[in-house]
Design an enzyme around this catalytic site. Structure first.
Site, PDB file in Angstrom:
ATOM      1  N   CYS A  88      -1.205  -3.275 -13.586  1.00  0.00           N
ATOM      2  CA  CYS A  88      -0.514  -1.998 -13.383  1.00  0.00           C
ATOM      3  C   CYS A  88      -0.427  -1.175 -14.658  1.00  0.00           C
ATOM      4  CB  CYS A  88       0.878  -2.244 -12.808  1.00  0.00           C
ATOM      5  SG  CYS A  88       0.854  -2.774 -11.079  1.00  0.00           S
ATOM      6  N   LYS A 142      -2.235   2.175 -14.549  1.00  0.00           N
ATOM      7  CA  LYS A 142      -1.743   3.313 -13.773  1.00  0.00           C
ATOM      8  C   LYS A 142      -1.785   4.600 -14.587  1.00  0.00           C
ATOM      9  CE  LYS A 142       1.747   2.777 -10.878  1.00  0.00           C
ATOM     10  NZ  LYS A 142       3.016   2.362 -10.223  1.00  0.00           N
ATOM     11  N   SER A 195       9.366  11.660  -2.966  1.00  0.00           N
ATOM     12  CA  SER A 195      10.295  10.880  -3.780  1.00  0.00           C
ATOM     13  C   SER A 195       9.586   9.809  -4.594  1.00  0.00           C
ATOM     14  CB  SER A 195      11.340  10.206  -2.884  1.00  0.00           C
ATOM     15  OG  SER A 195      10.720   9.305  -1.973  1.00  0.00           O
ATOM     16  N   ASP A 205       7.820   3.612  -2.864  1.00  0.00           N
ATOM     17  CA  ASP A 205       6.832   2.547  -2.972  1.00  0.00           C
ATOM     18  C   ASP A 205       5.779   2.584  -1.875  1.00  0.00           C
ATOM     19  OD1 ASP A 205       8.036   1.099  -5.275  1.00  0.00           O
ATOM     20  OD2 ASP A 205       9.720   0.937  -3.888  1.00  0.00           O
ATOM     21  N   ASP A 210      -2.587  -0.552  -3.272  1.00  0.00           N
ATOM     22  CA  ASP A 210      -2.476  -0.810  -4.709  1.00  0.00           C
ATOM     23  C   ASP A 210      -3.697  -1.609  -5.145  1.00  0.00           C
ATOM     24  OD1 ASP A 210      -1.423  -1.113  -7.344  1.00  0.00           O
ATOM     25  OD2 ASP A 210       0.590  -0.992  -6.503  1.00  0.00           O
ATOM     26  N   ASP A 253       4.998  -3.723  -2.148  1.00  0.00           N
ATOM     27  CA  ASP A 253       5.498  -2.403  -1.751  1.00  0.00           C
ATOM     28  C   ASP A 253       6.103  -2.415  -0.351  1.00  0.00           C
ATOM     29  OD1 ASP A 253       4.818  -1.209  -4.139  1.00  0.00           O
ATOM     30  OD2 ASP A 253       2.855  -0.541  -3.448  1.00  0.00           O
ATOM     31  N   GLY A 274     -11.994  -4.670   4.896  1.00  0.00           N
ATOM     32  CA  GLY A 274     -11.974  -4.061   3.582  1.00  0.00           C
ATOM     33  C   GLY A 274     -13.170  -3.167   3.339  1.00  0.00           C
ATOM     34  N   HIS A 275     -13.305  -2.740   2.092  1.00  0.00           N
ATOM     35  CA  HIS A 275     -14.409  -1.868   1.686  1.00  0.00           C
ATOM     36  C   HIS A 275     -14.750  -2.193   0.241  1.00  0.00           C
ATOM     37  CE1 HIS A 275     -17.088   1.561   1.807  1.00  0.00           C
ATOM     38  NE2 HIS A 275     -16.550   2.025   0.689  1.00  0.00           N
ATOM     39  N   SER A 276     -16.043  -2.134  -0.083  1.00  0.00           N
ATOM     40  CA  SER A 276     -16.493  -2.463  -1.435  1.00  0.00           C
ATOM     41  C   SER A 276     -17.479  -1.415  -1.929  1.00  0.00           C
ATOM     42  CB  SER A 276     -17.151  -3.848  -1.458  1.00  0.00           C
ATOM     43  OG  SER A 276     -18.271  -3.883  -0.584  1.00  0.00           O
TER      44      SER A 276
END
Length: 352
Positions: A23, A26, A54, A57, A74, A97, A145-147
């Site tokens: 993280c 970020k 706001s 999360d 994330d 989250d 998923g995706h790659s």
């Protein structure tokens, strides 16, 4: 680079293939504000209960009068060298989250970026398996998923969860008089930077890993306590950054007991060796104006970017005992790090 010239799987250290870690990658809050400042006409949906206004999360969509759907994503670059552990940490962090909103996860899909000409596909397989392990621990499927081919390794999840709307907790709904509790120690950025700088001793390599692999599943139970007024997880913006979001959203000031903030073992030792991640400085540059004057030591602790960090809980004094009992029953040390009050100074945080 052909498969025959790729490095052997035994010699690979994933952190050497990324410019950032966890993280700490970020984008800073200040830059993020610019990115999110859309010039398009505002479009609203009355069923979108929580969006990005706001900076909470996750997003929450009202499905019916009783149930909401939680959606979050994330992903980041390697924070440890071991591929399986990297995948497990990245997935644990993404699932957090859902818990930080008070919900329970339902399923996840993977996000993978991989430098196919630099690293063997077998290493990526181990990363994905680490993600599967975290999903199994959370009781959900890694459903797809995706790659893409990418210059640096990237892994994470998009996670869908559900929430009883009566249990929904947000990061901007704290109240004056609330007490602040933190469920995991601070110092992950310091220890992982020590690893990247090759200063981390072998006997200390488990400290941050164990913390990052701990699911925040207690959040779903915390949310059922009526006196818990706000909830968030502490990740890349550091304790100070996520506390500021809580304070600014509710227009409150935090009285933070710095000496009470729990630290991971050996974090101070590595801090003394100069193991301060770049994200710490970016964090302070973004929101330091809202903090009291801090020493470099205090900045390094309060602005240390966490990966898969703990939950920050704002609870009324009337419900505090119930929260403490719940944490104790789940082998989580209940640590009060301060309280919230009506604004009395120009800063959102006061050290005491």
């Amino acid at each position: 680079m052909s498969n025959s010239t790729l490095p052997s799987t035994d010699s690979i250290k994933l952190t050497e293939y990324s410019h950032g870690a966890g993280c700490g990658c970020k984008i800073s809050p200040k830059v993020l504000t610019t990115i999110l400042a859309s010039q398009l006409p505002v479009f609203t949906d009355p069923n979108l209960l929580v969006g990005n206004q706001s900076r909470d999360d996750a997003a929450v969509y009202k499905l019916n009068e009783e149930v909401g759907i939680i959606s979050t994503t994330d992903f980041f670059m390697p924070i440890v060298d071991d591929p399986f552990t990297f995948g497990r940490i990245a997935a644990t962090n993404a699932i957090s989250d859902i818990y930080a909103m008070g919900g329970t996860p339902m399923m996840a899909i993977a996000i993978l970026g991989w430098p196919i000409n630099k690293l063997p596909a077998e290493i990526a397989q181990q990363v994905v398996d680490g993600g599967r392990q975290a999903c199994m621990e959370a009781g959900i499927m890694l459903a797809g998923g995706h790659s893409i081919d990418a210059p640096e390794p990237i892994f994470g999840l998009a996670v869908t969860g559900q929430i009883a709307l009566t249990d929904l907790k947000q990061n901007d709904t704290a109240k004056a008089g609330d007490r602040l509790y933190l469920t995991k120690p601070i110092g992950i950025g310091i220890l992982t930077t020590a690893q990247k700088q090759k200063k981390l001793k072998d006997e200390d390599s488990h400290i941050a890993v164990n913390a990052m692999c701990q699911l925040n599943s207690i959040g779903a139970q915390i949310a059922k306590i009526n006196g818990v007024n706000a909830l968030t997880d502490v990740t890349g913006f550091g304790l100070a950054g996520h506390l500021l979001e809580m304070c600014q959203g509710a227009k409150l000031t935090a009285k933070l007991k710095l000496d009470a903030v729990p630290l991971l073992p050996r974090a101070l030792d590595y801090l003394a060796q100069g193991c301060v991640p770049g994200g710490t400085h970016r964090n302070y540059d973004s929101y330091g104006e809202h903090l009291p004057e801090l020493t470099d030591h205090q900045k390094a602790i309060l602005c240390d970017p966490q990966t898969s960090g703990g939950l920050l809980v704002a609870v009324s004094s009337e419900a505090e005992a119930e929260l403490v009992a719940l944490l104790n029953a789940n082998q989580i040390e209940p640590i009060c790090i301060g309280s919230l009050e009506a604004p009395t100074t120009a800063t959102n945080v006061v050290l005491c």
